[in-house]
Design a protein around this motif. Structure first.
Motif, short mmCIF file in Angstrom:
data_model
loop_
_atom_site.label_atom_id
_atom_site.label_comp_id
_atom_site.label_asym_id
_atom_site.label_seq_id
_atom_site.Cartn_x
_atom_site.Cartn_y
_atom_site.Cartn_z
N MET A 20 0.85 -1.17 0.00
CA MET A 20 0.00 0.00 0.00
C MET A 20 0.90 1.24 0.00
SD MET A 20 -3.14 1.03 2.56
CE MET A 20 -3.84 -0.59 2.35
N PRO A 21 0.56 2.25 -0.78
CA PRO A 21 1.38 3.47 -0.82
C PRO A 21 1.45 4.16 0.55
CG PRO A 21 -0.19 3.45 -2.64
CD PRO A 21 -0.55 2.31 -1.73
N GLU A 22 2.60 4.75 0.82
CA GLU A 22 2.82 5.41 2.11
C GLU A 22 1.81 6.52 2.38
OE1 GLU A 22 4.64 5.78 5.74
OE2 GLU A 22 5.10 4.28 4.23
N TRP A 23 1.41 7.25 1.34
CA TRP A 23 0.47 8.35 1.55
C TRP A 23 -0.89 7.84 2.02
CZ3 TRP A 23 -4.05 8.95 -1.23
CH2 TRP A 23 -4.16 8.22 -2.42
N ILE A 24 -1.28 6.65 1.59
CA ILE A 24 -2.55 6.07 2.05
C ILE A 24 -2.41 5.66 3.51
CG2 ILE A 24 -4.15 4.14 1.81
CD1 ILE A 24 -3.74 4.32 -1.22
N ILE A 25 -1.30 5.04 3.84
CA ILE A 25 -1.06 4.64 5.24
C ILE A 25 -1.09 5.87 6.15
CG2 ILE A 25 0.68 3.69 6.81
CD1 ILE A 25 1.50 1.85 4.40
N ASN A 26 -0.47 6.96 5.70
CA ASN A 26 -0.48 8.19 6.49
C ASN A 26 -1.89 8.74 6.66
OD1 ASN A 26 2.30 8.13 6.85
ND2 ASN A 26 2.69 9.40 5.05
N GLN A 27 -2.69 8.67 5.60
CA GLN A 27 -4.08 9.14 5.69
C GLN A 27 -4.88 8.29 6.67
OE1 GLN A 27 -5.74 11.85 4.21
NE2 GLN A 27 -3.65 12.50 3.80
N GLN A 28 -4.67 6.98 6.65
CA GLN A 28 -5.36 6.08 7.59
C GLN A 28 -4.98 6.44 9.03
OE1 GLN A 28 -5.47 2.10 4.84
NE2 GLN A 28 -4.79 1.86 6.90
N ARG A 29 -3.72 6.70 9.27
CA ARG A 29 -3.26 7.06 10.62
C ARG A 29 -3.87 8.40 11.05
NH1 ARG A 29 2.76 5.15 9.42
NH2 ARG A 29 2.47 2.95 9.89
N ASP A 30 -3.91 9.36 10.13
CA ASP A 30 -4.51 10.66 10.44
C ASP A 30 -5.98 10.51 10.78
OD1 ASP A 30 -2.06 11.87 9.99
OD2 ASP A 30 -2.63 12.70 8.03
N LEU A 31 -6.69 9.70 10.00
CA LEU A 31 -8.10 9.45 10.26
C LEU A 31 -8.27 8.81 11.64
CD1 LEU A 31 -11.10 9.19 9.41
CD2 LEU A 31 -10.48 7.01 8.35
N GLU A 63 -8.31 3.40 15.08
CA GLU A 63 -7.59 4.52 15.71
C GLU A 63 -6.09 4.42 15.50
OE1 GLU A 63 -8.76 5.20 19.77
OE2 GLU A 63 -10.83 5.63 19.21
N ARG A 64 -5.56 3.23 15.38
CA ARG A 64 -4.12 3.06 15.11
C ARG A 64 -3.80 3.23 13.63
NH1 ARG A 64 -4.41 -1.81 18.42
NH2 ARG A 64 -4.44 -2.90 16.44
N GLY A 65 -4.82 3.21 12.78
CA GLY A 65 -4.60 3.30 11.34
C GLY A 65 -4.19 1.97 10.74
N ASP A 66 -4.49 0.88 11.44
CA ASP A 66 -4.10 -0.45 11.00
C ASP A 66 -5.08 -1.09 10.03
OD1 ASP A 66 -1.87 -0.30 12.58
OD2 ASP A 66 -2.69 -1.54 14.19
N THR A 67 -6.21 -0.46 9.80
CA THR A 67 -7.23 -1.04 8.94
C THR A 67 -7.94 0.05 8.14
OG1 THR A 67 -9.10 -2.58 8.88
CG2 THR A 67 -9.13 -0.95 10.62
N ASP A 68 -8.48 -0.34 7.02
CA ASP A 68 -9.35 0.56 6.26
C ASP A 68 -10.72 0.54 6.92
OD1 ASP A 68 -7.70 1.47 4.19
OD2 ASP A 68 -8.05 -0.33 3.01
N ALA A 69 -11.16 1.68 7.40
CA ALA A 69 -12.50 1.76 7.97
C ALA A 69 -13.50 1.77 6.83
CB ALA A 69 -12.64 3.01 8.82
#
Length: 84
Positions: free
Chosen positions: A1-12, A45-51
């Motif tokens: 998964m691209p880093e920018w998506i991972i960062n967005q998940q963490r921010d969310l 909350e940890r950004g470990d999953t796609d909500a």
């Protein structure tokens, strides 16, 4: 998964956690109110999953907010007094 998506998940996840805490919910009470498992709330909350969108709708409903507040950058919420 691209880093920018991972960062967005963490921010969310951080945004959701901040809003949950400001509203006075524990992860357990929040999960119960939203009808999702506590472990799923933790992963979000940890950004470990796609909500899923349905999860975001449930979360927004419990917080009495529009779902867009979860995905929009802006000022962090101010804590509100709430009895649990």
């Amino acid at each position: 998964m691209p880093e920018w998506i991972i960062n967005q998940q963490r921010d969310l996840g951080k945004r959701i956690g901040d809003l949950r805490a400001a509203a006075g919910y524990t992860q357990e009470s929040f999960a119960d109110a939203a009808g999702i498992s506590r472990s799923h709330v933790q992963r979000i909350e940890r950004g470990d999953t796609d909500a899923r969108y349905s999860d975001l709708l449930r979360i927004a409903a419990v917080l009495d907010r529009d779902v867009s507040i979860l995905t929009t950058d802006g000022p962090r919420p101010r804590p509100r007094a709430r009895e649990r």
